[in-house]
Design a protein around this motif. Structure first.
Motif, PDB file in Angstrom:
ATOM      1  N   UNK A 212      18.098  23.505 137.171  1.00  0.00           N
ATOM      2  CA  UNK A 212      17.565  23.188 138.502  1.00  0.00           C
ATOM      3  C   UNK A 212      16.456  22.134 138.407  1.00  0.00           C
ATOM      4  N   UNK A 213      15.580  22.269 137.419  1.00  0.00           N
ATOM      5  CA  UNK A 213      14.468  21.325 137.271  1.00  0.00           C
ATOM      6  C   UNK A 213      14.986  19.912 137.015  1.00  0.00           C
ATOM      7  N   UNK A 214      15.988  19.780 136.158  1.00  0.00           N
ATOM      8  CA  UNK A 214      16.562  18.457 135.884  1.00  0.00           C
ATOM      9  C   UNK A 214      17.274  17.930 137.121  1.00  0.00           C
ATOM     10  N   UNK A 215      18.112  18.752 137.735  1.00  0.00           N
ATOM     11  CA  UNK A 215      18.891  18.349 138.919  1.00  0.00           C
ATOM     12  C   UNK A 215      17.969  17.863 140.038  1.00  0.00           C
ATOM     13  N   UNK A 216      16.855  18.551 140.228  1.00  0.00           N
ATOM     14  CA  UNK A 216      15.911  18.200 141.296  1.00  0.00           C
ATOM     15  C   UNK A 216      15.268  16.825 141.091  1.00  0.00           C
ATOM     16  N   UNK A 217      15.182  16.381 139.848  1.00  0.00           N
ATOM     17  CA  UNK A 217      14.565  15.074 139.564  1.00  0.00           C
ATOM     18  C   UNK A 217      15.542  13.914 139.713  1.00  0.00           C
ATOM     19  N   UNK A 218      16.832  14.200 139.851  1.00  0.00           N
ATOM     20  CA  UNK A 218      17.842  13.140 139.928  1.00  0.00           C
ATOM     21  C   UNK A 218      18.125  12.740 141.370  1.00  0.00           C
TER      22      UNK A 218
END
Length: 88
Positions: free
Chosen positions: A43-49
């Motif tokens: 989720x943390x990675x996805x939110x930054x994209x």
């Protein structure tokens, strides 16, 4: 039908994500913590994209994960290339 339980008394535990509804079942506490942590990291990675990056990484992951040895070969190629190399 097996009635085995782990040495720690775990049968199974289900991780349910409050953001997306994903459920992961684990049979040990360590596996439960690992699954929950990996999901939260995703989720943390996805939110930054942005939308273009999300589409790109999804395509790349589908390609790489569909061939078991591909990821290892890509990493080996990356390790042999000088940093910032644009050569093809």
């Amino acid at each position: 039908m097996s009635t085995k339980t782990s040495a720690c008394g775990w049968g199974q535990a289900v991780f349910r994500c409050g953001r997306c509804g994903t459920e992961r079942t684990a049979t040990t506490e360590a596996d439960h913590l690992k699954a929950a942590g990996a999901h939260q990291d995703a989720h943390a990675v996805w939110d930054r994209l942005n939308a273009i990056e999300r589409s790109g990484i999804t395509t790349i992951l589908r390609t790489v994960l569909s061939v078991p040895d591909l990821a290892a070969e890509l990493l080996a190629l990356a390790d042999r290339q000088p940093a910032g190399s644009g050569d093809r």
